[in-house]
Design a protein around this motif. Structure first.
Motif, PDB file in Angstrom:
ATOM      1  N   LYS A  67      33.381  57.231  12.586  1.00 29.22           N
ATOM      2  CA  LYS A  67      34.440  56.377  13.116  1.00 29.22           C
ATOM      3  C   LYS A  67      34.817  56.856  14.500  1.00 29.22           C
ATOM      4  O   LYS A  67      34.666  58.050  14.807  1.00 29.22           O
ATOM      5  CB  LYS A  67      35.652  56.413  12.182  1.00 29.22           C
ATOM      6  N   ALA A  83      33.130  42.481  10.777  1.00 28.77           N
ATOM      7  CA  ALA A  83      31.763  42.750  11.207  1.00 28.77           C
ATOM      8  C   ALA A  83      30.728  42.174  10.253  1.00 28.77           C
ATOM      9  O   ALA A  83      29.625  41.802  10.674  1.00 28.77           O
ATOM     10  CB  ALA A  83      31.545  44.257  11.345  1.00 28.77           C
ATOM     11  N   VAL A  92      26.784  48.463  15.539  1.00 34.34           N
ATOM     12  CA  VAL A  92      26.116  49.595  14.881  1.00 34.34           C
ATOM     13  C   VAL A  92      26.184  49.433  13.370  1.00 34.34           C
ATOM     14  O   VAL A  92      25.194  49.632  12.653  1.00 34.34           O
ATOM     15  CB  VAL A  92      26.758  50.928  15.315  1.00 34.34           C
ATOM     16  N   TYR A 129      31.882  50.805  15.149  1.00 37.72           N
ATOM     17  CA  TYR A 129      31.464  49.866  16.182  1.00 37.72           C
ATOM     18  C   TYR A 129      30.661  48.770  15.484  1.00 37.72           C
ATOM     19  O   TYR A 129      29.570  49.030  14.947  1.00 37.72           O
ATOM     20  CB  TYR A 129      30.626  50.599  17.225  1.00 37.72           C
TER      21      TYR A 129
END
Length: 331
Positions: A110, A27, A116, A113
């Motif tokens: 958790k 991410a 986010v 995502y």
């Protein structure tokens, strides 16, 4: 490390589950430098070594859990200012409250995502940048004020006391604490324009003649030019103070002949604080006035030199002024 990578924000990611670290890596790796730890003790070591811009910290870890790591980071001056986001499977409100009480700035539950996570990281990094920018501007203000002190024959204690008086008056007048804090830091810039005044005038022991006063009265304009125009609230306030602290309520001041509330509030406050400390301090050309006499002068000049409402409040906070003089004694 390549220069481009060095400029990217550094994140410390802490989780005892490698799968969670992999999610965070995917991410965040495109825009950040990443450092990983799988236990609390290693996290503390890496935080001290790398001084990351932000830490994403798991709570449920063996030996040293996230709460303990957060408290240890907060207790260490080297890491206390690093913001921490908890990432945890614990989704109850009690756990979130406990995490925020431990010192975290945010709490992500958790399963993680990625959009986010990225959004929360961007938000808190922007706050870090804003604080760094404010800190840098504040340091500029402080250094310029220090430079002005070297040109003048007054001591740094005058600047400290005057700023403290101004801060106390602002609070007593009902100004927001944040605004009063800005005033505390901006007030020392009031005479920065004296950098542009010849030493012969600044250090002259006798009174100035008319021509010399014409030169001395240029220092507010010089100060405003030195500080310049900036979107920073503290620098804008410093400029207003430097330019307008010799204006008078009745319009007889300089350099612009402003009157009443045309004079910026910060400058009106500093005018009272500056004159009061000058009166109660010894100078080469005069002895120090007793506090009662100086406060009487402030009252007498209310509506002429000074904002009458502020002058009244200033006289009413005499006990607070005494505390300032006790902490930073008059020479």
């Amino acid at each position: 490390m390549p220069a481009e990578a060095a400029r990217r924000p550094c994140l410390l990611l802490v989780d005892d589950e490698p799968a969670n670290l992999q999610v965070l890596r995917l991410a965040l790796q495109a825009d950040h430098r990443l450092v990983f730890a799988t236990d609390g003790r290693r996290a503390l070591q890496l935080a001290r070594e790398h001084r990351p811009d932000l830490i994403l910290l798991d709570i449920m870890m063996p030996e040293l859990d996230g709460y303990a790591v957060c408290r240890a980071l907060q207790d260490d001056p080297a890491t206390a200012r690093i913001p921490i986001i908890f990432c945890t499977a614990r989704a109850d409100s009690q756990g979130e409250a406990q995490g925020l009480e431990a010192g975290a700035v945010d709490y992500i539950t958790k399963p993680l995502y990625p959009p986010v996570v990225r959004a929360r990281v961007r938000t808190h990094l922007s706050l870090v940048r804003a604080e760094e920018l404010r800190s840098t501007r504040l340091q500029i203000v402080q250094r310029l004020a220090r430079a002005a002190e070297y040109r003048d024959n007054e001591t740094g204690m005058h600047v400290i006391r005057m700023s403290q008086y101004a801060h106390a008056l602002a609070l007593a007048a009902g100004c927001r604490p944040e605004w009063a804090d800005d005033l505390l830091h901006a007030a020392p810039m009031h005479d920065v324009g004296k950098i542009g005044i010849p030493d012969a005038l600044l250090r002259k022991r006798g009174p100035l003649d008319a021509a010399e006063w014409d030169v001395m009265r240029r220092h507010p304009l010089i100060g405003a030019e030195i500080i310049g125009s900036d979107e920073s609230e503290i620098l804008a306030m410093a400029r207003a103070i430097a330019l307008s602290h010799h204006e008078k309520w009745d319009g007889s001041g300089y350099p612009q002949g402003l009157r009443g509330e045309q004079i910026p509030l910060a400058a009106r406050i500093v005018a009272i604080a500056d004159v009061f400390d000058a009166l109660t301090s010894r100078r080469a050309y005069k002895e120090a006035w007793p506090v009662e006499r100086a406060l009487g002068f402030i009252g007498d000049e209310a509506g002429r030199h000074f904002d009458p409402a502020l002058a009244q409040i200033f006289r009413a906070i005499a006990p607070r002024l005494a505390q300032v003089r006790e902490r930073w004694p008059i020479d």
